[in-house]
Each structure stands twice: as C-alpha cells, then as structure tokens.
Design a protein around this motif. Structure first.
Motif, short mmCIF file in Angstrom:
data_model
loop_
_atom_site.label_atom_id
_atom_site.label_comp_id
_atom_site.label_asym_id
_atom_site.label_seq_id
_atom_site.Cartn_x
_atom_site.Cartn_y
_atom_site.Cartn_z
N THR A 6 0.83 -1.59 0.19
CA THR A 6 -0.33 0.23 -0.23
C THR A 6 0.81 1.29 -0.08
OG1 THR A 6 -1.77 -1.37 1.30
CG2 THR A 6 -1.55 1.23 1.72
N THR A 38 -16.03 -0.67 -12.07
CA THR A 38 -14.95 -0.03 -10.86
C THR A 38 -14.30 0.89 -12.06
OG1 THR A 38 -13.19 -1.45 -12.49
CG2 THR A 38 -13.75 -1.99 -9.61
N MET A 75 -12.87 4.96 -11.69
CA MET A 75 -11.89 4.62 -10.51
C MET A 75 -10.60 5.50 -11.23
SD MET A 75 -12.35 4.13 -7.18
CE MET A 75 -12.94 2.72 -7.27
N LEU A 99 -16.53 5.35 -4.57
CA LEU A 99 -15.88 5.03 -3.77
C LEU A 99 -14.15 5.03 -3.65
CD1 LEU A 99 -16.94 1.36 -3.41
CD2 LEU A 99 -17.97 2.79 -2.31
N LEU A 159 -12.33 4.47 -0.28
CA LEU A 159 -10.58 3.85 -0.92
C LEU A 159 -9.51 4.86 -0.40
CD1 LEU A 159 -10.60 0.73 -1.57
CD2 LEU A 159 -9.78 1.95 -4.10
N ALA A 213 -7.40 3.00 2.77
CA ALA A 213 -5.21 3.35 2.65
C ALA A 213 -4.10 3.89 3.43
CB ALA A 213 -5.70 2.99 1.09
N LEU A 272 -18.68 -5.43 0.56
CA LEU A 272 -17.48 -4.96 -0.43
C LEU A 272 -18.70 -5.35 -1.40
CD1 LEU A 272 -14.03 -6.05 0.66
CD2 LEU A 272 -15.50 -4.07 0.78
#
Length: 167
Positions: free
Chosen positions: A42, A86, A89, A110, A114, A118, A148
């Motif tokens: 990450t 998605t 994104m 999202l 998100l 993170a 989710l």
C-alpha cells in the motif's frame, strides 16, 4: 419435529453468516508478515501515485488532455455499452490528487472511502497492528466480502443513474 427442523435451518444460517470478530492476530490470517507486506504494498502504490501526480503537475496541458480523454479500453464497456463496476476509479483518483473531491465522488462513489481507508491503514498499522488485523480479517470474511460486493454494486447503480459524462 417441524420446529426442530426450522431451528436447525436458522442455526445453520446464523453459523454461515455470523460475524465472529477476531480477538487477536493469532497467526491464522493474516499473519504479521502478511500484514507487513500488505502495508509495504500500500505504501509503494501510494508513493507511485504521488510520484505520478507530481509528474502530471509538470506536464503541459495539451499532453494531459490527450492522456485524460484517451483512457484504456474497457472490455465490459465494449461488450455491453455500460460502464463496469470500477469504471471511473482512475479518473476519480486523478481528481482526488488535484483536490477536486466532488468531481472524484461523481466519477466513482467509492474513491474517497478507498483513499481514506488506504491512508488510515498506512498511518495506523505501524502503531496499532492488532486493530488493523481485525479489520482485514473482517474484510476477508464472508460477511465482509458480501458487504464489499454490495457497496460496489450500490456505487455501480449510482453511476448508471447519473449522467453519462461520468461513465
């Protein structure tokens, strides 16, 4: 007899979808090594994104326009003429990097949660590994994955109901 069968069905359902919060990271899943690797991944993705945002800030506007409007081909959108769950994104994270939070939420609902998740994981894991372990174990559980999936479908529905310019 019928009551016992109904009770057994109900208990099987509760066992299948019960949320059992883990008490500690006992090495079952995820281990500390897996958590550390996830944190490093990450961090690496975040640093690469920050580097890309810095490079884009130095690019001439005409090159940014070419990159922005000629995105990658989406197979789902090519087959069904609808955005995939998605879609948007990347544009949402692009807008977040520029500080345009409302635009990011329009591209994908999202993106902001998100990014916040993170960021909180990056900041919280070194100081508090046990709570991070509990959260990841919940997300990896059956109930977490269904949650989710429901969130992604809800965001996809919002995208389909919104204006086509944000597809």
């Amino acid at each position: 007899m019928r009551y016992a069968a109904r009770y057994n069905k109900r208990m099987a359902f509760i066992k299948a979808f019960a949320l059992r919060p883990p008490l500690d990271c006992d090495g079952v899943f995820p281990s500390q090594r897996v958590l550390r690797a996830l944190w490093q991944f990450t961090l690496a993705v975040t640093l690469i994104g920050a580097l890309w945002a810095a490079i884009c800030a130095l690019m001439p506007p005409w090159l940014l326009a070419i990159m922005y409007f000629s995105g990658p081909f989406c197979l789902f959108k090519g087959l069904f003429h609808l955005p995939c769950p998605t879609c948007g994104m990347t544009r949402a994270f692009w807008a977040l990097a520029q500080g345009q939070f409302l635009e990011a939420a329009r591209y994908h609902a999202l993106a902001i949660p998100l990014a916040m998740g993170a960021a909180s994981f990056l900041l919280a894991y070194p100081a508090f590994p046990a709570p991070c372990c509990r959260v990841i174990r919940f997300v990896a559980s059956r109930a977490g994955l269904w949650s989710l999936a429901a969130l992604v479908l809800l965001a996809w529905g919002l995208k389909l109901l919104g204006p086509a310019r944000y597809w």
